[in-house]
Write a protein that holds these residues in place. Structure first.
Motif: not given
Length: 151
Positions: A76-99
């Protein structure tokens, strides 16, 4: 690299691979391969069953530690993904990057549930989530720190 105190493992990026080290035996357990570009970040699920990697190939991969194989690939990202973090409940992952986009992924279904507006002018370099999994902080190369409601 990330250290999982519960599982007593270290998850490390090495080029296009994720390497898993067992602290008790002080050696590498195994390597996960599948990204087509260098891995920029790695994290693990709170249930200890998965490791998650972000890469310059614009993808995030969820790996089964039991099967030692790819379970899901988030595109879904249009450029490199630079960082990720999972929620403490294990339900979600958040991603972010160069885009400059932040995406919220459902770790059970693999669906991209939300994408947050581009407030940053340069690539997002790091993120943190509060203890109730409702607020996200993102920092970028432009020096800006943004606060997001992710609930």
């Amino acid at each position: 690299a990330r250290f999982d105190k519960q599982q007593k493992k270290i998850y490390a990026c090495d080029g296009n691979n994720v390497k898993i080290f067992d602290i008790d035996v002080k050696r590498k357990n195994f390597t996960l391969s599948g990204h087509s570009a260098e891995i920029s970040d790695v994290t693990f699920s709170t249930n200890g069953r998965s490791v998650i990697s972000a890469s310059g190939d614009n993808n995030v991969k969820v790996w089964s530690l039991e099967n030692k194989s790819e379970e899901m690939c988030f595109s879904g990202h249009t450029w490199a993904v630079s960082t990720i973090i999972a929620t403490s409940d294990g339900k979600w992952l958040i991603s972010a990057g160069v885009d400059r986009k932040i995406r919220k992924w459902n770790l059970e279904t693999g669906i991209n549930e939300a994408a947050f507006a581009m407030k940053h002018r340069r690539k997002i370099t790091s993120m943190a989530i509060n203890s109730t999994d409702t607020t996200l902080l993102s920092a970028s190369a432009d020096g800006l720190v943004c606060i997001w409601d992710i609930h």
